[in-house]
Design an enzyme around this catalytic site. Structure first.
Site, PDB file in Angstrom:
ATOM      1  N   HIS A 258       5.247  -2.325  -9.868  1.00 56.26           N
ATOM      2  CA  HIS A 258       5.615  -1.266  -9.004  1.00 56.26           C
ATOM      3  C   HIS A 258       4.892  -0.074  -8.953  1.00 56.26           C
ATOM      4  O   HIS A 258       4.322   0.384  -7.885  1.00 56.26           O
ATOM      5  CB  HIS A 258       6.972  -0.717  -9.512  1.00 56.26           C
ATOM      6  CG  HIS A 258       7.774   0.140  -8.458  1.00 56.26           C
ATOM      7  ND1 HIS A 258       7.326   1.511  -8.442  1.00 56.26           N
ATOM      8  CD2 HIS A 258       8.842  -0.271  -7.577  1.00 56.26           C
ATOM      9  CE1 HIS A 258       8.253   2.019  -7.364  1.00 56.26           C
ATOM     10  NE2 HIS A 258       9.060   1.048  -6.823  1.00 56.26           N
TER      11      HIS A 258
ATOM     12  N   HIS B  95      10.695  -5.847  -3.228  1.00 62.95           N
ATOM     13  CA  HIS B  95       9.320  -5.595  -3.445  1.00 62.95           C
ATOM     14  C   HIS B  95       8.731  -7.046  -3.451  1.00 62.95           C
ATOM     15  O   HIS B  95       7.563  -7.285  -2.938  1.00 62.95           O
ATOM     16  CB  HIS B  95       9.022  -4.906  -4.667  1.00 62.95           C
ATOM     17  CG  HIS B  95       9.162  -3.251  -4.462  1.00 62.95           C
ATOM     18  ND1 HIS B  95       8.667  -2.787  -3.567  1.00 62.95           N
ATOM     19  CD2 HIS B  95       9.888  -2.347  -5.205  1.00 62.95           C
ATOM     20  CE1 HIS B  95       9.108  -1.347  -3.599  1.00 62.95           C
ATOM     21  NE2 HIS B  95       9.699  -1.303  -4.617  1.00 62.95           N
TER      22      HIS B  95
ATOM     23  N   GLU C  10       3.095   1.345  -5.763  1.00 58.76           N
ATOM     24  CA  GLU C  10       3.185   2.512  -5.542  1.00 58.76           C
ATOM     25  C   GLU C  10       2.584   3.356  -6.426  1.00 58.76           C
ATOM     26  O   GLU C  10       3.077   4.499  -6.721  1.00 58.76           O
ATOM     27  CB  GLU C  10       4.860   2.686  -5.318  1.00 58.76           C
ATOM     28  CG  GLU C  10       5.500   2.161  -4.257  1.00 58.76           C
ATOM     29  CD  GLU C  10       6.910   2.701  -4.044  1.00 58.76           C
ATOM     30  OE1 GLU C  10       7.449   3.718  -4.920  1.00 58.76           O
ATOM     31  OE2 GLU C  10       7.603   2.187  -3.361  1.00 58.76           O
TER      32      GLU C  10
END
Length: 283
Positions: free
Chosen positions: A153, A216, A184
């Site tokens: 992530h 995701h 991210e």
């Protein structure tokens, strides 16, 4: 230091484990990850109440619209207090010590006074030993692809360096065809691609480094990342599984809960005060 949270319960005291997940709207992956970890922790703590809380308010809001209620950590702790529980172990299923853990610490601090003790355990990646255990758990999943790109992530805080540490330790362990990127945070997609280009790779396995295979995985990894790599000329496969489906990863989380139930972190302010008074080290 050694400190048995549940083994020292006295008459009138009650212990519970609160397992905290980010959460997901995808029922298929929830059963294989969140529910599976909850079950393993319940098996590891017979006679101790095990409950769950979710941290994603967006996920919980979407589920509430479907008639499904989930408690956030603050609500779950209030309910545990109302039910008479005095000693709580909080075990997160988060991957790194990031903003979700920071938020969880604040939830616990706000209600610490309502219990005799609330003890927060550690996320999946914390000590170097954890990285080694995780590497051992995931590197058995590689197929015949030339390279494996782990996609995490990431975060906008300095804690995103934990993903770079994972990449470094993979290489140090001899896994030269394994690479790490984040959606991210850092390492960015272009950083991972730059490393892959230096190798003679034609096929890539995209492996989610996320607890659940939700939005995701299905949109970013199996969508955007796969498409971009294919534009670069690579043949790309995607492992449509979250880390939480891996039994070895589940076991690491359970081990963290067991350890934290019998060991307590020492307060750094207390240690510094004792150092100032002449104590050299802790046994």
């Amino acid at each position: 230091m050694e400190s048995d949270l549940f083994g020292s319960l006295k008459d009138g005291e009650k212990g519970a484990v609160l397992v905290v997940h980010f959460g997901t709207t995808h029922e298929d992956t929830r059963a294989k990850t969140i529910d599976a970890v909850n079950k393993k922790i319940a098996e590891a703590f017979p006679g101790i109440e095990v409950r769950e809380a979710w941290t994603s308010r967006i996920v919980m809001r979407r589920l509430k619209a479907q008639g499904i209620q989930k408690m956030n950590p603050e609500e779950a702790l209030k309910q545990l207090k109302a039910d008479g529980y005095t000693h709580i172990l909080v075990q997160p299923s988060s991957i790194i010590d990031g903003i979700e853990t920071e938020s969880l610490r604040k939830d616990i601090a706000a209600q610490q006074q309502d219990f005799k003790e609330v003890r927060l355990s550690i996320p999946l990646l914390y000590s170097p030993d954890d990285y080694e255990a995780v590497i051992k758990a995931i590197t058995t999943q590689r197929g015949k692809e030339d390279a494996v790109l782990l996609v995490g992530h990431g975060t906008y805080t300095p804690n995103t360096a934990q993903y770079a540490m994972l990449d470094y330790m993979l290489k140090a362990k001899g896994f030269d065809q394994w690479f790490v990127g984040t959606i991210e945070g850092y390492p960015y997609f272009d950083d991972a691609l730059s490393q892959i280009r230096k190798k003679d790779c034609k096929t890539i396995l995209l492996m989610p480094f996320l607890f659940v295979a939700g939005e995701h995985v299905k949109n970013d990894i199996a969508g955007d990342w796969k498409e971009e790599l294919e534009k670069q000329g690579y043949h790309v496969d995607v492992l449509m599984k979250g880390l939480g489906e891996n039994p070895a990863i589940q076991d690491i989380i359970v081990q963290h809960a067991r350890f934290s139930a019998t060991h307590q972190s020492m307060d750094i302010a207390k240690k510094k005060k004792e150092y100032a008074q002449g104590k050299e080290k802790y046994e």
